[in-house]
Design an enzyme around this catalytic site. Sequence first.
Site, mmCIF file in Angstrom:
data_model
loop_
_atom_site.group_PDB
_atom_site.id
_atom_site.type_symbol
_atom_site.label_atom_id
_atom_site.label_comp_id
_atom_site.label_asym_id
_atom_site.label_seq_id
_atom_site.Cartn_x
_atom_site.Cartn_y
_atom_site.Cartn_z
ATOM 1 N N LYS A 84 30.181 -3.695 63.620
ATOM 2 C CA LYS A 84 29.982 -2.535 64.498
ATOM 3 C C LYS A 84 31.059 -2.519 65.571
ATOM 4 C CE LYS A 84 25.305 -1.010 65.073
ATOM 5 N NZ LYS A 84 24.119 -1.195 65.918
HETATM 6 C C1 E4P Z 1 21.636 0.943 65.835
HETATM 7 O O1 E4P Z 1 22.656 0.862 65.205
HETATM 8 C C2 E4P Z 1 21.619 1.109 67.310
HETATM 9 O O2 E4P Z 1 22.237 0.024 67.931
HETATM 10 C C3 E4P Z 1 20.218 1.288 67.801
HETATM 11 O O3 E4P Z 1 19.565 2.223 66.970
HETATM 12 C C4 E4P Z 1 20.140 1.726 69.257
HETATM 13 O O4 E4P Z 1 18.824 2.061 69.558
HETATM 14 P P1 E4P Z 1 18.311 2.314 71.062
HETATM 15 O O5 E4P Z 1 18.999 3.525 71.605
HETATM 16 O O6 E4P Z 1 16.839 2.509 70.931
HETATM 17 O O7 E4P Z 1 18.672 1.082 71.860
#
Ligand code: E4P
Length: 216
Positions: A84
């Site tokens: 990521k």
């Molecule tokens: C996934 O890739 C993201 O990091 C995650 O869905 C973020 O979620 P949040 O906004 O609830 O922290």
Amino acid sequence: MRLFLDTANIEHIRHGVRLGVISGVTTNPTIVSREGKVDYQKLVQEICSIVPGPVSTEVLSQDVAGMITEAREIARWAENIVVKIPASLDGVEATSVLAKENIKVNFTLCFSLNQAILGAAAGATFVSPFVGRLDDVGEDGIRVVADIVEYLEYYQLPTQVIAASIRHPQHCLAAAKVGAHIATVPYNVLLQMIQHPLTDTGIKRFLDDWKRTQQT
Ligand code: E4P
């Protein structure tokens, strides 16, 4: 639409995989921190061994060189690792380099079609628009997902959209309706998706009726 689990909790991941409906996992530093003080690499490698698909793991560096070094290291942890990279200018440059090395990138913290256009152009395998966080600031998160899906389809680009920051089953439903390739859902949302009171009362009525016939 495929489903990923948005968690680093081993028991929840095992359960999702057992159900046969989870084909990937996404994590981020916040999600991993919820599991307490853990050996990060070991935890990610365990997740990779359980999940029959991509497991997204985030870099912590914010500069191009740091992101690339970290990503190359993370990519060695398992075959199904996806790195990521945040949707920043440095993130675009790092994504371009990594994509050329066939390292799969999930272009994350994506909040606009313009960011997704750059992520896709750089060669990201996935882009992750954050639906819930956009809604939190009064924007329409699902609209952004829809725009990105439409853009990628129009130009026939291979990048896939992961609807992320999913907060409730309605988000999941809406992501499916606008054609998101994947929704990454928290474990509690996965459990909520199957719930319907009419299913519960229906099962009870069938059992009650069956028992009554057995007694007469
Ligand atoms: C996934 O890739 C993201 O990091 C995650 O869905 C973020 O979620 P949040 O906004 O609830 O922290």
